[in-house]
Scaffold this motif. Sequence first.
Motif, PDB file in Angstrom:
ATOM      1  N   LYS A 334       0.656  -6.724 -15.164  1.00 47.67           N
ATOM      2  CA  LYS A 334       0.854  -6.535 -13.736  1.00 47.67           C
ATOM      3  C   LYS A 334       0.192  -5.268 -13.203  1.00 47.67           C
ATOM      4  CE  LYS A 334       4.705  -7.958 -11.808  1.00 47.67           C
ATOM      5  NZ  LYS A 334       6.113  -8.045 -11.305  1.00 47.67           N
ATOM      6  N   LEU A 335       0.370  -4.135 -13.880  1.00 46.42           N
ATOM      7  CA  LEU A 335      -0.194  -2.882 -13.374  1.00 46.42           C
ATOM      8  C   LEU A 335      -1.720  -2.902 -13.405  1.00 46.42           C
ATOM      9  CD1 LEU A 335       2.208  -0.133 -14.769  1.00 46.42           C
ATOM     10  CD2 LEU A 335       1.857  -0.811 -12.390  1.00 46.42           C
ATOM     11  N   ALA A 336      -2.295  -3.444 -14.467  1.00 46.62           N
ATOM     12  CA  ALA A 336      -3.754  -3.536 -14.537  1.00 46.62           C
ATOM     13  C   ALA A 336      -4.284  -4.467 -13.454  1.00 46.62           C
ATOM     14  CB  ALA A 336      -4.176  -4.021 -15.921  1.00 46.62           C
ATOM     15  N   ALA A 337      -3.550  -5.552 -13.184  1.00 45.17           N
ATOM     16  CA  ALA A 337      -3.967  -6.465 -12.123  1.00 45.17           C
ATOM     17  C   ALA A 337      -3.892  -5.784 -10.761  1.00 45.17           C
ATOM     18  CB  ALA A 337      -3.084  -7.709 -12.145  1.00 45.17           C
ATOM     19  N   LEU A 338      -2.845  -4.983 -10.521  1.00 43.82           N
ATOM     20  CA  LEU A 338      -2.742  -4.254  -9.259  1.00 43.82           C
ATOM     21  C   LEU A 338      -3.902  -3.285  -9.067  1.00 43.82           C
ATOM     22  CD1 LEU A 338       1.108  -3.568  -9.163  1.00 43.82           C
ATOM     23  CD2 LEU A 338      -0.186  -4.992  -7.563  1.00 43.82           C
ATOM     24  N   ASP A 339      -4.379  -2.687 -10.144  1.00 43.19           N
ATOM     25  CA  ASP A 339      -5.542  -1.805 -10.043  1.00 43.19           C
ATOM     26  C   ASP A 339      -6.774  -2.587  -9.588  1.00 43.19           C
ATOM     27  OD1 ASP A 339      -4.055   0.356 -10.852  1.00 43.19           O
ATOM     28  OD2 ASP A 339      -4.717   0.285 -12.946  1.00 43.19           O
ATOM     29  N   ARG A 340      -6.976  -3.781 -10.144  1.00 39.81           N
ATOM     30  CA  ARG A 340      -8.128  -4.612  -9.754  1.00 39.81           C
ATOM     31  C   ARG A 340      -7.991  -5.049  -8.300  1.00 39.81           C
ATOM     32  NH1 ARG A 340     -12.151  -3.547 -11.337  1.00 39.81           N
ATOM     33  NH2 ARG A 340     -11.039  -1.616 -11.804  1.00 39.81           N
ATOM     34  N   ILE A 341      -6.796  -5.433  -7.902  1.00 38.90           N
ATOM     35  CA  ILE A 341      -6.560  -5.856  -6.520  1.00 38.90           C
ATOM     36  C   ILE A 341      -6.909  -4.735  -5.553  1.00 38.90           C
ATOM     37  CG2 ILE A 341      -4.695  -6.400  -4.882  1.00 38.90           C
ATOM     38  CD1 ILE A 341      -3.387  -7.976  -7.268  1.00 38.90           C
ATOM     39  N   ALA A 342      -6.445  -3.523  -5.863  1.00 41.31           N
ATOM     40  CA  ALA A 342      -6.719  -2.375  -4.987  1.00 41.31           C
ATOM     41  C   ALA A 342      -8.211  -2.094  -4.889  1.00 41.31           C
ATOM     42  CB  ALA A 342      -5.981  -1.146  -5.505  1.00 41.31           C
ATOM     43  N   ALA A 343      -8.946  -2.347  -5.958  1.00 41.73           N
ATOM     44  CA  ALA A 343     -10.379  -2.056  -5.969  1.00 41.73           C
ATOM     45  C   ALA A 343     -11.209  -3.135  -5.283  1.00 41.73           C
ATOM     46  CB  ALA A 343     -10.849  -1.889  -7.416  1.00 41.73           C
ATOM     47  N   LEU A 344     -10.726  -4.375  -5.260  1.00 38.45           N
ATOM     48  CA  LEU A 344     -11.567  -5.488  -4.836  1.00 38.45           C
ATOM     49  C   LEU A 344     -11.223  -6.074  -3.469  1.00 38.45           C
ATOM     50  CD1 LEU A 344     -11.810  -7.387  -8.249  1.00 38.45           C
ATOM     51  CD2 LEU A 344     -13.617  -6.072  -7.122  1.00 38.45           C
ATOM     52  N   GLU A 345      -9.962  -6.066  -3.058  1.00 36.81           N
ATOM     53  CA  GLU A 345      -9.615  -6.687  -1.778  1.00 36.81           C
ATOM     54  C   GLU A 345      -9.959  -5.744  -0.625  1.00 36.81           C
ATOM     55  OE1 GLU A 345      -5.997  -9.515  -3.504  1.00 36.81           O
ATOM     56  OE2 GLU A 345      -5.562  -8.033  -1.941  1.00 36.81           O
ATOM     57  N   PRO A 346     -10.699  -6.220   0.390  1.00 33.26           N
ATOM     58  CA  PRO A 346     -11.197  -5.320   1.442  1.00 33.26           C
ATOM     59  C   PRO A 346     -10.130  -4.834   2.410  1.00 33.26           C
ATOM     60  CG  PRO A 346     -11.832  -7.587   1.916  1.00 33.26           C
ATOM     61  CD  PRO A 346     -11.223  -7.586   0.542  1.00 33.26           C
ATOM     62  N   VAL A 347      -9.038  -5.578   2.586  1.00 33.90           N
ATOM     63  CA  VAL A 347      -7.933  -5.155   3.455  1.00 33.90           C
ATOM     64  C   VAL A 347      -6.629  -5.392   2.716  1.00 33.90           C
ATOM     65  CG1 VAL A 347      -9.191  -5.680   5.578  1.00 33.90           C
ATOM     66  CG2 VAL A 347      -7.678  -7.397   4.591  1.00 33.90           C
ATOM     67  N   GLY A 348      -5.575  -4.733   3.186  1.00 32.66           N
ATOM     68  CA  GLY A 348      -4.270  -4.894   2.565  1.00 32.66           C
ATOM     69  C   GLY A 348      -3.677  -6.272   2.784  1.00 32.66           C
ATOM     70  N   ARG A 349      -2.628  -6.568   2.050  1.00 29.50           N
ATOM     71  CA  ARG A 349      -2.006  -7.890   2.085  1.00 29.50           C
ATOM     72  C   ARG A 349      -1.002  -8.070   3.216  1.00 29.50           C
ATOM     73  NH1 ARG A 349      -1.301  -9.845  -4.230  1.00 29.50           N
ATOM     74  NH2 ARG A 349      -3.551  -9.962  -4.652  1.00 29.50           N
ATOM     75  N   GLY A 350      -0.708  -7.004   3.948  1.00 24.70           N
ATOM     76  CA  GLY A 350       0.130  -7.138   5.131  1.00 24.70           C
ATOM     77  C   GLY A 350       1.432  -7.858   4.862  1.00 24.70           C
ATOM     78  N   ALA A 351       1.676  -8.943   5.616  1.00 22.56           N
ATOM     79  CA  ALA A 351       2.920  -9.704   5.483  1.00 22.56           C
ATOM     80  C   ALA A 351       2.925 -10.630   4.277  1.00 22.56           C
ATOM     81  CB  ALA A 351       3.152 -10.530   6.748  1.00 22.56           C
ATOM     82  N   SER A 352       1.785 -10.826   3.639  1.00 18.55           N
ATOM     83  CA  SER A 352       1.700 -11.814   2.565  1.00 18.55           C
ATOM     84  C   SER A 352       2.036 -11.214   1.205  1.00 18.55           C
ATOM     85  CB  SER A 352       0.287 -12.404   2.516  1.00 18.55           C
ATOM     86  OG  SER A 352      -0.631 -11.457   1.981  1.00 18.55           O
ATOM     87  N   MET A 353       2.365 -12.074   0.276  1.00 14.95           N
ATOM     88  CA  MET A 353       2.581 -11.740  -1.134  1.00 14.95           C
ATOM     89  C   MET A 353       3.720 -10.744  -1.345  1.00 14.95           C
ATOM     90  SD  MET A 353       0.107 -13.726  -1.860  1.00 14.95           S
ATOM     91  CE  MET A 353      -0.955 -14.450  -0.604  1.00 14.95           C
ATOM     92  N   GLY A 354       4.659 -10.717  -0.384  1.00 19.04           N
ATOM     93  CA  GLY A 354       5.836  -9.871  -0.502  1.00 19.04           C
ATOM     94  C   GLY A 354       7.083 -10.721  -0.674  1.00 19.04           C
ATOM     95  N   ALA A 355       8.225 -10.204  -0.229  1.00 22.99           N
ATOM     96  CA  ALA A 355       9.513 -10.894  -0.349  1.00 22.99           C
ATOM     97  C   ALA A 355      10.128 -11.060   1.030  1.00 22.99           C
ATOM     98  CB  ALA A 355      10.460 -10.094  -1.240  1.00 22.99           C
ATOM     99  N   PHE A 356      10.751 -12.227   1.256  1.00 19.95           N
ATOM    100  CA  PHE A 356      11.361 -12.495   2.558  1.00 19.95           C
ATOM    101  C   PHE A 356      12.455 -13.531   2.372  1.00 19.95           C
ATOM    102  CE2 PHE A 356      10.555 -14.537   6.997  1.00 19.95           C
ATOM    103  CZ  PHE A 356      11.656 -13.869   7.530  1.00 19.95           C
ATOM    104  N   GLY A 357      13.650 -13.201   2.837  1.00 18.79           N
ATOM    105  CA  GLY A 357      14.742 -14.157   2.737  1.00 18.79           C
ATOM    106  C   GLY A 357      16.070 -13.534   3.098  1.00 18.79           C
ATOM    107  N   TRP A 358      17.121 -13.969   2.400  1.00 22.98           N
ATOM    108  CA  TRP A 358      18.491 -13.628   2.766  1.00 22.98           C
ATOM    109  C   TRP A 358      19.179 -12.878   1.633  1.00 22.98           C
ATOM    110  CZ3 TRP A 358      20.910 -13.746   7.286  1.00 22.98           C
ATOM    111  CH2 TRP A 358      22.308 -13.612   7.318  1.00 22.98           C
ATOM    112  N   VAL A 359      19.958 -11.864   2.016  1.00 23.63           N
ATOM    113  CA  VAL A 359      20.741 -11.082   1.069  1.00 23.63           C
ATOM    114  C   VAL A 359      22.177 -11.045   1.573  1.00 23.63           C
ATOM    115  CG1 VAL A 359      21.076  -8.816   0.026  1.00 23.63           C
ATOM    116  CG2 VAL A 359      18.758  -9.664   0.435  1.00 23.63           C
ATOM    117  N   GLY A 360      23.101 -11.518   0.767  1.00 22.63           N
ATOM    118  CA  GLY A 360      24.510 -11.481   1.118  1.00 22.63           C
ATOM    119  C   GLY A 360      25.338 -11.065  -0.072  1.00 22.63           C
TER     120      GLY A 360
END
Length: 415
Positions: A334-360
Amino acid sequence: MSQKEPTGVETLPPALIDVPAAPDDCRGRLVERARLQWRCHDGGDPAALAQEFLTGHGVALADLGRPARHDPDGVCGAALYLSAAAGALLAGGAPAAATPVPALPDLVVVVYAHGDAGPAPHSRFRPADVRPTPVAAGRRPDPAPRWWLGPWRESWTPAQHTDAVEAVRAAIGRGDVYQVNLVGHAAAPYAGDPLPALARLGALPGARYGGTLSGLDWAIGCASPETLVEVDGGRLVTRPIKGTRPATAEGRRELLASAKERAEHVMIVDLERNDLARVARTGSVRVDELFAVRRWCDLWQAESTVSAAAADGLGLADLLRAVCPGGSVTGAPKLAALDRIAALEPVGRGASMGAFGWVGSGRIDLGLTIRTAAADADRLHVWAGGGITWGSDPAAEVAEAAAKAAPVRALLAAG
Protein backbone atom coordinates in the motif's frame (compact mmCIF):
# COMPACT_ATOMS: atom_id res chain seq x y z
CA MET A 1 -11.28 22.87 11.10
CA SER A 2 -14.79 23.98 11.83
CA GLN A 3 -17.48 22.68 14.14
CA LYS A 4 -21.10 23.73 14.07
CA GLU A 5 -23.36 23.13 17.03
CA PRO A 6 -27.19 23.21 16.86
CA THR A 7 -27.35 27.03 16.84
CA GLY A 8 -25.05 27.03 13.81
CA VAL A 9 -27.09 24.67 11.72
CA GLU A 10 -30.67 25.61 12.53
CA THR A 11 -30.45 28.50 10.08
CA LEU A 12 -29.91 25.97 7.28
CA PRO A 13 -33.10 24.68 5.63
CA PRO A 14 -34.07 21.13 6.67
CA ALA A 15 -33.58 18.38 4.12
CA LEU A 16 -34.55 14.74 3.66
CA ILE A 17 -31.47 12.74 4.63
CA ASP A 18 -29.87 11.00 1.65
CA VAL A 19 -26.70 9.62 3.26
CA PRO A 20 -25.69 6.12 2.11
CA ALA A 21 -26.49 3.36 4.61
CA ALA A 22 -28.54 5.60 6.93
CA PRO A 23 -31.21 3.56 8.74
CA ASP A 24 -34.24 3.21 6.46
CA ASP A 25 -36.70 3.54 9.33
CA CYS A 26 -35.21 6.88 10.38
CA ARG A 27 -34.53 8.72 7.11
CA GLY A 28 -37.78 10.66 7.10
CA ARG A 29 -37.31 12.15 10.54
CA LEU A 30 -33.60 12.97 10.84
CA VAL A 31 -32.37 16.49 11.52
CA GLU A 32 -28.81 17.76 11.60
CA ARG A 33 -27.54 18.56 15.08
CA ALA A 34 -23.80 19.20 14.69
CA ARG A 35 -21.15 19.17 12.00
CA LEU A 36 -17.36 18.79 11.91
CA GLN A 37 -15.38 19.78 8.80
CA TRP A 38 -11.60 19.34 8.56
CA ARG A 39 -8.93 19.74 5.89
CA CYS A 40 -5.51 18.14 5.73
CA HIS A 41 -3.75 21.47 6.19
CA ASP A 42 -5.58 21.92 9.52
CA GLY A 43 -3.22 19.38 11.08
CA GLY A 44 -4.02 16.62 13.53
CA ASP A 45 -5.31 13.06 13.15
CA PRO A 46 -8.65 12.97 11.28
CA ALA A 47 -9.51 9.51 12.62
CA ALA A 48 -9.07 10.63 16.22
CA LEU A 49 -10.94 13.87 15.56
CA ALA A 50 -13.89 11.97 14.09
CA GLN A 51 -14.12 9.57 17.04
CA GLU A 52 -13.79 12.35 19.63
CA PHE A 53 -16.46 14.47 17.92
CA LEU A 54 -18.91 11.58 17.66
CA THR A 55 -18.29 10.41 21.21
CA GLY A 56 -18.95 13.94 22.41
CA HIS A 57 -22.37 13.81 20.74
CA GLY A 58 -23.41 10.48 22.23
CA VAL A 59 -22.42 8.02 19.47
CA ALA A 60 -20.72 5.06 21.18
CA LEU A 61 -17.66 4.06 19.13
CA ALA A 62 -14.97 3.20 21.67
CA ASP A 63 -15.54 -0.58 21.55
CA LEU A 64 -17.10 -1.78 18.30
CA GLY A 65 -17.17 -5.38 19.50
CA ARG A 66 -19.73 -4.60 22.21
CA PRO A 67 -23.47 -4.45 21.49
CA ALA A 68 -24.98 -0.96 21.50
CA ARG A 69 -28.55 0.26 21.61
CA HIS A 70 -30.11 2.46 18.96
CA ASP A 71 -31.92 5.35 20.65
CA PRO A 72 -35.17 5.96 18.72
CA ASP A 73 -35.68 9.34 20.39
CA GLY A 74 -32.16 10.77 20.65
CA VAL A 75 -29.07 10.87 18.42
CA CYS A 76 -29.41 8.38 15.56
CA GLY A 77 -25.88 8.44 14.18
CA ALA A 78 -23.83 10.39 11.68
CA ALA A 79 -22.78 10.74 8.09
CA LEU A 80 -19.03 10.31 7.70
CA TYR A 81 -16.95 11.27 4.68
CA LEU A 82 -13.15 10.86 4.59
CA SER A 83 -11.17 11.80 1.48
CA ALA A 84 -8.48 9.70 -0.17
CA ALA A 85 -5.96 12.40 0.81
CA ALA A 86 -6.92 12.04 4.47
CA GLY A 87 -6.67 8.26 4.14
CA ALA A 88 -3.18 8.54 2.67
CA LEU A 89 -2.24 10.79 5.59
CA LEU A 90 -3.46 8.16 8.05
CA ALA A 91 -1.42 5.49 6.25
CA GLY A 92 1.74 7.62 6.14
CA GLY A 93 1.75 7.87 2.35
CA ALA A 94 3.39 10.55 0.25
CA PRO A 95 1.37 13.76 -0.28
CA ALA A 96 -0.47 13.64 -3.61
CA ALA A 97 -1.19 16.39 -6.13
CA ALA A 98 -3.54 19.19 -5.11
CA THR A 99 -7.25 18.44 -5.14
CA PRO A 100 -9.25 19.89 -8.04
CA VAL A 101 -12.09 20.61 -5.57
CA PRO A 102 -10.51 22.74 -2.81
CA ALA A 103 -13.92 23.73 -1.45
CA LEU A 104 -14.51 20.12 -0.39
CA PRO A 105 -13.29 19.24 3.14
CA ASP A 106 -11.19 16.11 3.69
CA LEU A 107 -13.29 15.02 6.67
CA VAL A 108 -16.98 15.69 7.22
CA VAL A 109 -18.94 14.31 10.16
CA VAL A 110 -22.62 15.28 10.42
CA VAL A 111 -24.53 14.18 13.52
CA TYR A 112 -28.26 13.54 13.11
CA ALA A 113 -30.96 13.26 15.75
CA HIS A 114 -34.55 12.08 15.42
CA GLY A 115 -37.10 14.82 14.97
CA ASP A 116 -39.38 16.44 12.45
CA ALA A 117 -37.37 17.04 9.28
CA GLY A 118 -40.09 19.20 7.77
CA PRO A 119 -40.50 19.80 4.03
CA ALA A 120 -37.45 19.24 1.84
CA PRO A 121 -36.14 22.43 0.23
CA HIS A 122 -35.14 22.87 -3.39
CA SER A 123 -31.46 22.59 -2.50
CA ARG A 124 -29.05 22.92 0.38
CA PHE A 125 -26.19 23.64 -2.00
CA ARG A 126 -25.37 27.33 -1.97
CA PRO A 127 -22.66 28.36 -4.46
CA ALA A 128 -20.68 31.33 -3.17
CA ASP A 129 -20.89 33.23 -6.44
CA VAL A 130 -24.68 33.09 -6.72
CA ARG A 131 -26.41 36.16 -5.34
CA PRO A 132 -29.96 37.47 -5.70
CA THR A 133 -30.25 39.55 -8.85
CA PRO A 134 -31.89 42.99 -8.43
CA VAL A 135 -35.14 43.23 -10.39
CA ALA A 136 -36.28 46.50 -11.95
CA ALA A 137 -39.71 47.79 -10.92
CA GLY A 138 -42.49 46.34 -13.03
CA ARG A 139 -40.28 43.55 -14.47
CA ARG A 140 -40.81 39.91 -13.63
CA PRO A 141 -37.70 38.07 -12.36
CA ASP A 142 -36.09 35.53 -14.65
CA PRO A 143 -37.05 31.93 -13.88
CA ALA A 144 -34.58 29.72 -12.03
CA PRO A 145 -31.90 28.44 -14.42
CA ARG A 146 -32.54 25.00 -15.87
CA TRP A 147 -29.89 22.33 -15.56
CA TRP A 148 -27.04 22.63 -18.06
CA LEU A 149 -23.79 20.67 -18.12
CA GLY A 150 -20.96 21.74 -20.39
CA PRO A 151 -18.23 19.67 -22.04
CA TRP A 152 -15.92 17.52 -19.94
CA ARG A 153 -12.25 18.41 -19.76
CA GLU A 154 -9.85 15.63 -18.77
CA SER A 155 -6.91 16.19 -16.43
CA TRP A 156 -4.77 13.94 -18.60
CA THR A 157 -4.89 12.85 -22.22
CA PRO A 158 -5.15 9.19 -23.28
CA ALA A 159 -1.45 9.38 -24.17
CA GLN A 160 -0.54 10.66 -20.69
CA HIS A 161 -2.71 7.96 -19.10
CA THR A 162 -0.93 5.37 -21.24
CA ASP A 163 2.47 6.73 -20.17
CA ALA A 164 1.43 6.45 -16.51
CA VAL A 165 0.42 2.81 -17.03
CA GLU A 166 3.82 2.11 -18.59
CA ALA A 167 5.55 3.85 -15.67
CA VAL A 168 3.73 1.55 -13.24
CA ARG A 169 4.69 -1.50 -15.29
CA ALA A 170 8.31 -0.34 -15.16
CA ALA A 171 8.08 0.04 -11.36
CA ILE A 172 6.66 -3.49 -11.14
CA GLY A 173 9.52 -4.74 -13.31
CA ARG A 174 12.02 -3.18 -10.87
CA GLY A 175 10.25 -4.85 -7.95
CA ASP A 176 9.11 -1.56 -6.39
CA VAL A 177 5.42 -2.54 -6.36
CA TYR A 178 3.15 -5.40 -7.37
CA GLN A 179 0.08 -3.37 -8.35
CA VAL A 180 -0.94 0.31 -8.47
CA ASN A 181 -4.38 1.79 -8.99
CA LEU A 182 -4.30 4.81 -11.32
CA VAL A 183 -7.16 7.32 -11.29
CA GLY A 184 -8.03 10.04 -13.79
CA HIS A 185 -10.20 13.11 -13.32
CA ALA A 186 -12.47 15.25 -15.49
CA ALA A 187 -14.44 18.43 -14.82
CA ALA A 188 -17.29 20.18 -16.61
CA PRO A 189 -18.95 23.57 -16.08
CA TYR A 190 -22.59 23.65 -15.08
CA ALA A 191 -25.51 26.00 -14.51
CA GLY A 192 -28.45 25.39 -12.21
CA ASP A 193 -28.74 23.29 -9.06
CA PRO A 194 -26.28 20.34 -8.99
CA LEU A 195 -27.92 18.43 -6.12
CA PRO A 196 -30.73 16.81 -8.15
CA ALA A 197 -28.17 15.63 -10.69
CA LEU A 198 -25.91 14.22 -7.98
CA ALA A 199 -28.86 12.56 -6.25
CA ARG A 200 -29.77 10.71 -9.47
CA LEU A 201 -26.53 8.72 -9.17
CA GLY A 202 -28.03 6.72 -6.31
CA ALA A 203 -30.54 5.21 -8.74
CA LEU A 204 -27.85 3.54 -10.86
CA PRO A 205 -28.13 -0.27 -10.80
CA GLY A 206 -25.83 -1.77 -8.20
CA ALA A 207 -25.27 1.50 -6.29
CA ARG A 208 -25.09 -0.05 -2.84
CA TYR A 209 -23.88 3.29 -1.43
CA GLY A 210 -26.08 5.69 -3.35
CA GLY A 211 -26.59 9.05 -1.70
CA THR A 212 -25.47 12.66 -1.29
CA LEU A 213 -23.88 15.02 1.20
CA SER A 214 -23.54 18.78 0.85
CA GLY A 215 -22.23 21.93 2.46
CA LEU A 216 -21.69 25.53 1.46
CA ASP A 217 -20.02 25.57 -1.99
CA TRP A 218 -19.64 21.77 -2.25
CA ALA A 219 -21.66 18.61 -2.70
CA ILE A 220 -20.95 14.89 -3.20
CA GLY A 221 -23.03 12.32 -5.06
CA CYS A 222 -22.19 8.63 -4.78
CA ALA A 223 -23.17 5.51 -6.73
CA SER A 224 -20.60 3.15 -5.25
CA PRO A 225 -21.13 -0.61 -5.22
CA GLU A 226 -18.10 -1.30 -3.00
CA THR A 227 -18.02 -1.80 0.79
CA LEU A 228 -14.91 -0.34 2.38
CA VAL A 229 -15.83 -1.58 5.84
CA GLU A 230 -19.02 -2.65 7.61
CA VAL A 231 -19.33 -3.36 11.32
CA ASP A 232 -22.44 -4.99 12.75
CA GLY A 233 -22.70 -7.16 15.85
CA GLY A 234 -18.94 -7.01 16.34
CA ARG A 235 -18.24 -8.48 12.87
CA LEU A 236 -16.01 -6.59 10.41
CA VAL A 237 -16.68 -6.99 6.69
CA THR A 238 -15.00 -5.60 3.58
CA ARG A 239 -15.94 -6.37 -0.04
CA PRO A 240 -13.11 -5.46 -2.42
CA ILE A 241 -13.96 -5.13 -6.11
CA LYS A 242 -11.27 -5.72 -8.72
CA GLY A 243 -11.78 -6.94 -12.29
CA THR A 244 -14.08 -5.45 -14.93
CA ARG A 245 -15.66 -6.49 -18.22
CA PRO A 246 -18.69 -5.34 -20.29
CA ALA A 247 -21.98 -6.75 -18.98
CA THR A 248 -22.48 -9.19 -21.80
CA ALA A 249 -22.46 -12.98 -21.78
CA GLU A 250 -19.07 -12.91 -23.48
CA GLY A 251 -17.77 -10.32 -21.01
CA ARG A 252 -18.76 -12.51 -18.06
CA ARG A 253 -16.98 -15.52 -19.57
CA GLU A 254 -13.87 -13.41 -20.20
CA LEU A 255 -13.80 -12.10 -16.64
CA LEU A 256 -14.16 -15.56 -15.12
CA ALA A 257 -11.46 -16.96 -17.42
CA SER A 258 -8.93 -14.11 -17.07
CA ALA A 259 -5.81 -15.22 -15.19
CA LYS A 260 -4.64 -11.59 -15.09
CA GLU A 261 -7.85 -10.32 -13.48
CA ARG A 262 -7.96 -13.18 -10.97
CA ALA A 263 -4.32 -12.68 -9.93
CA GLU A 264 -4.92 -8.93 -9.51
CA HIS A 265 -8.06 -9.61 -7.50
CA VAL A 266 -6.48 -12.18 -5.17
CA MET A 267 -3.59 -9.80 -4.50
CA ILE A 268 -6.01 -7.16 -3.22
CA VAL A 269 -7.97 -9.71 -1.21
CA ASP A 270 -4.73 -10.65 0.55
CA LEU A 271 -4.06 -6.97 1.25
CA GLU A 272 -7.56 -6.54 2.71
CA ARG A 273 -7.10 -9.65 4.87
CA ASN A 274 -3.94 -8.08 6.24
CA ASP A 275 -5.69 -4.76 6.90
CA LEU A 276 -8.50 -6.43 8.83
CA ALA A 277 -6.03 -8.61 10.76
CA ARG A 278 -4.58 -5.45 12.31
CA VAL A 279 -7.86 -4.79 14.16
CA ALA A 280 -9.36 -8.29 14.44
CA ARG A 281 -9.29 -11.06 16.97
CA THR A 282 -6.38 -13.39 16.28
CA GLY A 283 -7.30 -16.11 13.81
CA SER A 284 -10.75 -14.73 12.99
CA VAL A 285 -10.07 -13.35 9.48
CA ARG A 286 -11.66 -15.38 6.71
CA VAL A 287 -12.62 -15.10 3.04
CA ASP A 288 -16.35 -15.80 2.87
CA GLU A 289 -16.66 -15.44 -0.91
CA LEU A 290 -13.95 -15.19 -3.56
CA PHE A 291 -14.24 -13.67 -7.06
CA ALA A 292 -18.02 -13.48 -7.29
CA VAL A 293 -19.12 -11.75 -10.51
CA ARG A 294 -21.73 -9.03 -10.02
CA ARG A 295 -23.20 -6.30 -12.20
CA TRP A 296 -22.90 -2.52 -11.89
CA CYS A 297 -24.75 -0.70 -14.70
CA ASP A 298 -23.34 -2.11 -17.94
CA LEU A 299 -20.26 -3.71 -16.39
CA TRP A 300 -19.45 -7.04 -14.76
CA GLN A 301 -17.16 -6.72 -11.75
CA ALA A 302 -15.48 -9.31 -9.52
CA GLU A 303 -16.14 -8.95 -5.78
CA SER A 304 -14.95 -10.89 -2.74
CA THR A 305 -16.13 -10.79 0.88
CA VAL A 306 -13.59 -10.78 3.72
CA SER A 307 -14.72 -10.77 7.36
CA ALA A 308 -13.33 -10.94 10.89
CA ALA A 309 -14.33 -10.51 14.52
CA ALA A 310 -13.50 -7.09 15.96
CA ALA A 311 -10.71 -7.09 18.52
CA ASP A 312 -11.63 -6.18 22.08
CA GLY A 313 -11.63 -2.42 22.58
CA LEU A 314 -11.50 -1.59 18.86
CA GLY A 315 -12.61 2.00 18.28
CA LEU A 316 -13.55 3.94 15.17
CA ALA A 317 -10.21 5.74 14.94
CA ASP A 318 -8.14 2.54 14.85
CA LEU A 319 -10.56 1.01 12.35
CA LEU A 320 -10.19 3.97 9.97
CA ARG A 321 -6.40 3.87 10.31
CA ALA A 322 -6.42 0.17 9.39
CA VAL A 323 -8.65 0.27 6.31
CA CYS A 324 -8.02 3.74 4.82
CA PRO A 325 -7.27 4.27 2.06
CA GLY A 326 -8.89 1.17 0.57
CA GLY A 327 -6.51 -1.38 -0.87
CA SER A 328 -8.51 -1.85 -4.08
CA VAL A 329 -7.92 1.82 -5.01
CA THR A 330 -4.28 2.02 -3.92
CA GLY A 331 -2.40 -1.18 -4.71
CA ALA A 332 0.16 -3.42 -3.10
CA PRO A 333 2.23 -2.88 -1.07
CA LYS A 334 0.00 0.00 0.00
CA LEU A 335 2.65 2.58 0.94
CA ALA A 336 4.75 1.91 -2.17
CA ALA A 337 1.61 2.19 -4.30
CA LEU A 338 0.74 5.53 -2.66
CA ASP A 339 4.19 6.81 -3.60
CA ARG A 340 3.58 5.89 -7.26
CA ILE A 341 0.13 7.47 -7.19
CA ALA A 342 1.54 10.73 -5.81
CA ALA A 343 4.20 10.78 -8.53
CA LEU A 344 1.98 9.92 -11.50
CA GLU A 345 -1.54 11.32 -11.05
CA PRO A 346 -1.70 14.96 -12.26
CA VAL A 347 -4.44 16.08 -9.81
CA GLY A 348 -5.66 14.87 -6.45
CA ARG A 349 -8.46 12.36 -6.01
CA GLY A 350 -10.83 14.84 -4.40
CA ALA A 351 -14.11 13.15 -3.45
CA SER A 352 -13.14 9.82 -5.02
CA MET A 353 -11.43 6.75 -3.56
CA GLY A 354 -12.29 7.75 0.01
CA ALA A 355 -14.93 6.63 2.53
CA PHE A 356 -18.57 7.70 2.72
CA GLY A 357 -21.47 6.28 4.66
CA TRP A 358 -23.09 5.94 8.07
CA VAL A 359 -21.67 5.65 11.58
CA GLY A 360 -23.90 4.79 14.52
CA SER A 361 -23.56 3.22 17.94
CA GLY A 362 -22.61 -0.41 17.31
CA ARG A 363 -23.05 -0.10 13.53
CA ILE A 364 -20.77 1.25 10.79
CA ASP A 365 -21.32 0.98 7.04
CA LEU A 366 -18.86 2.90 4.86
CA GLY A 367 -18.65 2.63 1.11
CA LEU A 368 -15.57 3.29 -0.98
CA THR A 369 -16.18 6.41 -3.07
CA ILE A 370 -15.75 4.96 -6.51
CA ARG A 371 -18.39 6.02 -9.10
CA THR A 372 -18.57 9.31 -7.22
CA ALA A 373 -18.97 12.91 -8.37
CA ALA A 374 -18.53 16.24 -6.64
CA ALA A 375 -19.68 19.80 -7.28
CA ASP A 376 -18.07 23.09 -6.37
CA ALA A 377 -19.45 26.53 -7.14
CA ASP A 378 -19.17 26.20 -10.91
CA ARG A 379 -17.94 22.73 -11.97
CA LEU A 380 -18.82 19.06 -11.63
CA HIS A 381 -15.98 16.60 -11.09
CA VAL A 382 -15.73 12.85 -11.76
CA TRP A 383 -12.94 10.31 -11.34
CA ALA A 384 -12.30 6.80 -12.70
CA GLY A 385 -9.40 4.41 -12.95
CA GLY A 386 -8.25 0.85 -12.50
CA GLY A 387 -5.58 -1.43 -11.12
CA ILE A 388 -2.34 -1.78 -13.09
CA THR A 389 -0.32 -4.99 -13.03
CA TRP A 390 2.58 -6.27 -15.12
CA GLY A 391 0.05 -7.84 -17.47
CA SER A 392 -1.92 -4.65 -18.06
CA ASP A 393 -2.49 -3.42 -21.60
CA PRO A 394 -2.30 0.41 -21.58
CA ALA A 395 -5.02 0.91 -24.20
CA ALA A 396 -7.35 -1.47 -22.38
CA GLU A 397 -6.78 0.39 -19.10
CA VAL A 398 -7.69 3.71 -20.71
CA ALA A 399 -10.84 2.16 -22.17
CA GLU A 400 -11.81 0.57 -18.82
CA ALA A 401 -11.59 3.91 -16.99
CA ALA A 402 -13.79 5.52 -19.65
CA ALA A 403 -16.34 2.70 -19.36
CA LYS A 404 -16.56 3.18 -15.58
CA ALA A 405 -17.08 6.93 -15.89
CA ALA A 406 -19.61 6.79 -18.74
CA PRO A 407 -22.79 5.93 -16.75
CA VAL A 408 -21.99 8.58 -14.14
CA ARG A 409 -21.39 11.25 -16.78
CA ALA A 410 -24.54 10.32 -18.67
CA LEU A 411 -26.76 10.57 -15.60
CA LEU A 412 -25.23 13.88 -14.53
CA ALA A 413 -25.97 15.33 -17.95
CA ALA A 414 -29.60 14.19 -17.94
CA GLY A 415 -32.18 16.97 -17.74
